[in-house]
Design an enzyme around this catalytic site. Structure first.
Site, PDB file in Angstrom:
ATOM      1  N   CYS A  82     -16.821  14.090   2.729  1.00  0.00           N
ATOM      2  CA  CYS A  82     -17.685  14.601   1.661  1.00  0.00           C
ATOM      3  C   CYS A  82     -17.537  16.109   1.519  1.00  0.00           C
ATOM      4  O   CYS A  82     -18.166  16.864   2.252  1.00  0.00           O
ATOM      5  CB  CYS A  82     -19.143  14.267   1.970  1.00  0.00           C
ATOM      6  N   GLN A 284     -12.015  -1.600  -6.118  1.00  0.00           N
ATOM      7  CA  GLN A 284     -12.767  -0.352  -6.324  1.00  0.00           C
ATOM      8  C   GLN A 284     -13.820  -0.187  -5.231  1.00  0.00           C
ATOM      9  O   GLN A 284     -14.456  -1.168  -4.856  1.00  0.00           O
ATOM     10  CB  GLN A 284     -13.457  -0.393  -7.687  1.00  0.00           C
ATOM     11  N   TYR A 313      -1.559  -1.501 -15.367  1.00  0.00           N
ATOM     12  CA  TYR A 313      -1.993  -1.037 -14.033  1.00  0.00           C
ATOM     13  C   TYR A 313      -3.243  -1.838 -13.646  1.00  0.00           C
ATOM     14  O   TYR A 313      -4.295  -1.277 -13.344  1.00  0.00           O
ATOM     15  CB  TYR A 313      -2.322   0.454 -14.016  1.00  0.00           C
ATOM     16  N   GLU A 334       1.018  -5.174 -13.321  1.00  0.00           N
ATOM     17  CA  GLU A 334       0.759  -4.450 -12.066  1.00  0.00           C
ATOM     18  C   GLU A 334       2.033  -4.482 -11.214  1.00  0.00           C
ATOM     19  O   GLU A 334       2.737  -5.491 -11.172  1.00  0.00           O
ATOM     20  CB  GLU A 334      -0.427  -5.131 -11.350  1.00  0.00           C
ATOM     21  N   ASP A 383      -4.938   2.125 -16.713  1.00  0.00           N
ATOM     22  CA  ASP A 383      -5.710   2.665 -15.581  1.00  0.00           C
ATOM     23  C   ASP A 383      -4.717   3.111 -14.513  1.00  0.00           C
ATOM     24  O   ASP A 383      -4.644   2.529 -13.432  1.00  0.00           O
ATOM     25  CB  ASP A 383      -6.647   1.562 -15.039  1.00  0.00           C
ATOM     26  N   CYS A 410      -8.257   8.699 -13.006  1.00  0.00           N
ATOM     27  CA  CYS A 410      -8.861   9.333 -11.823  1.00  0.00           C
ATOM     28  C   CYS A 410      -8.330  10.752 -11.666  1.00  0.00           C
ATOM     29  O   CYS A 410      -8.523  11.372 -10.628  1.00  0.00           O
ATOM     30  CB  CYS A 410      -8.603   8.496 -10.575  1.00  0.00           C
TER      31      CYS A 410
END
Ligand code: SAH
Length: 458
Positions: A82, A284, A313, A334, A383, A410
């Site tokens: 974190c 995920q 993807y 994929e 994605d 992302c």
């Protein structure tokens, strides 16, 4: 050189870098400082100095940013997990939202970004459904199980992690006692010796099913029956397995899984769709936010039942199956063959018959299928991993000219690059939605709707 190693300097932090580190300048020279925040005035010690930028260690916060908070986790500053827990959650969200906006403006050259307010978490703790704990021993020979310290391979004994699903603590306690009681060796990277390397856990958010997979350097775990006996008593335990990894590598999992007890997978749901997840599957990590992300994808795609959709993807077919409920036909592509096996099985267990999956690189499969059958799509969803899409794939999309492109990303920088490419070739940016999938870390997820210029909806 303006700055040398070990120099102590005072700087003001102005920005946050991609790994959550603070960024400040000393006479124009950029310094990256872990655990420092915009608004902090800090004393730092220079560590590594390159020509145009360097890294410095935080020595003292002299003036504290109004957005600095005390992290719930006492080891947040050391742990590599974190990197933003010392920033208020509200500000974390603002930072992520701005990051998407800034990338689209600076890299993509967009002037009016149609940004929706970021979707954050109500309770941004204990959200991860998957943990991979490295196992080792400290200087005194005591077993340590936890996470790597930032940028290193030294293991911090974590005890309790505030972003992992809560069920992990008990599990880890049992495994720790087992290692101690039977004196099981733990893997030493330098010597490439010792048995236990990592503990992988997965916890179904909706079902509560638990998976434990112990990664070992060897073919079996001494006294494994004793461990299984204890682990299977944990409520929710569904799958106990070994993963064999004898390679001298940073990659956590090997290819071979040996099931020790229960099923070789756990089952979980996103919305109405059921997914079987095995130790090697990609899934995920934040199920609550993933549901919101996929719902947004569905809303952006705005399907009425007669559409053909391509999901590029597609991983284990998560988005594809979500979309299949509302479309005529969904095709998923994929690159990893096992993921496609999972996707096909997931379609089957949900009795979804209008989804078909192809193994291969999206940039190869899509043009191939287009050439073969002149395929059409109303909507194309992409994605991609952080590096974004190949230009050749974007060219195929432009040729196929779907009404809508939904881009899940992302990495806002490659997203901005790819959107610019499509918008220079007939697409218009309609909606930009950031979704916080990774609270307390610097990672940013965004979903984008583009429509072909001139297309005004159904
Ligand atoms: N959409 C899925 C997975 C997204 S992760 C989900 O939401 O769960 C990105 C996926 O792209 C990974 O599964 C990765 O294996 C795959 N991938 C990477 N490069 C690819 C390529 N060139 N063509 C097709 N898939 C690729």
């Amino acid at each position: 050189m303006l700055i040398n190693k070990n120099d102590e300097l005072i700087i003001e932090i102005e920005d946050i870098g991609s790994d959550g580190e603070g960024i400040g300048k000393y006479q124009g020279y950029t310094l990256f400082v872990k655990n420092a925040l915009p608004g902090d005035k800090v004393r730092v010690k220079a560590m590594k100095c390159k020509k145009n930028y360097g890294y410095a260690r935080l020595v003292e916060v002299m003036e504290v940013s109004p957005h600095r908070v005390t992290p719930k986790c006492k080891i947040a500053d050391k742990c590599g997990g974190c990197s933003l827990m010392h920033l208020s959650y509200e500000r974390q969200l603002l930072y992520k939202q701005n990051k998407v906006k800034n990338c689209l403006e600076r890299i993509g050259g967009f002037t009016e970004v149609p940004l929706e307010p970021i979707i954050g978490m109500e309770e941004p703790y204990y959200y991860r459904n998957k943990a991979q704990f490295p196992v080792g021993k400290n200087k005194d020979g005591k077993v340590v199980i936890g996470f790597y310290a930032g940028g290193t391979h030294s293991i911090i004994d974590t005890g309790h992690c505030f972003i992992q699903a809560k069920g992990n603590d008990n599990l880890i306690k049992i495994i720790r006692l087992f290692i101690e009681k039977y004196d099981i060796s733990v893997y030493e990277e330098e010597k490439q010796k010792g048995v236990i390397r990592h503990i992988l856990t997965r916890i179904g958010y909706v079902t509560g099913e638990i998976m434990v997979c112990i990664v070992i350097n060897g073919n079996e775990l001494p006294h494994q029956d004793k461990l299984v006996q204890q682990l299977k008593e944990i409520p929710g335990m569904t799958s106990i397995s070994l993963n064999i990894n004898k390679a001298n590598t940073n990659v956590i999992l090997g290819d071979k899984v040996i099931n020790l007890w229960g099923q070789p997978f756990i089952t979980d749901y996103i919305g109405e769709i059921k997914y079987q997840i095995s130790p090697l599957s990609f899934y995920q990590v934040n199920p609550q936010q993933t549901k919101l992300l996929y719902e947004t994808a569905l809303e952006f795609a705005d399907l009425h039942g007669d559409e053909t959709v391509w999901d590029l993807y597609c991983g284990i077919g998560t988005i594809s199956l979500f979309l299949a409920c509302k479309a005529k036909m969904v095709y998923g592509v994929e690159i990893i063959p096992q993921a496609i096996e999972d996707a096909r099985r997931n379609a089957e267990i949900n009795q979804i018959t209008n989804a078909e999956f192809f193994v291969g690189a999206a940039e190869d499969i899509l043009p191939e299928k287009y050439k073969e059958n002149n395929i059409y799509a109303e909507v194309i969803v992409v994605d991609p991993p952080r590096k974004g899409c190949e230009e050749s794939l974007l060219d195929t999309i432009v040729t196929m000219a779907p009404k809508k492109v939904v881009y899940v990303s992302c990495d806002p920088a490659t997203l901005a690059r790819d959107l610019r490419y499509l918008c220079d070739r007939g697409y218009e940016l309609m909606k930009v939605q950031a979704v916080d999938q990774f609270a307390h870390t610097g990672h940013v997820e965004a979903i984008i709707l583009m429509t072909r210029s001139g297309y005004k909806g159904k």
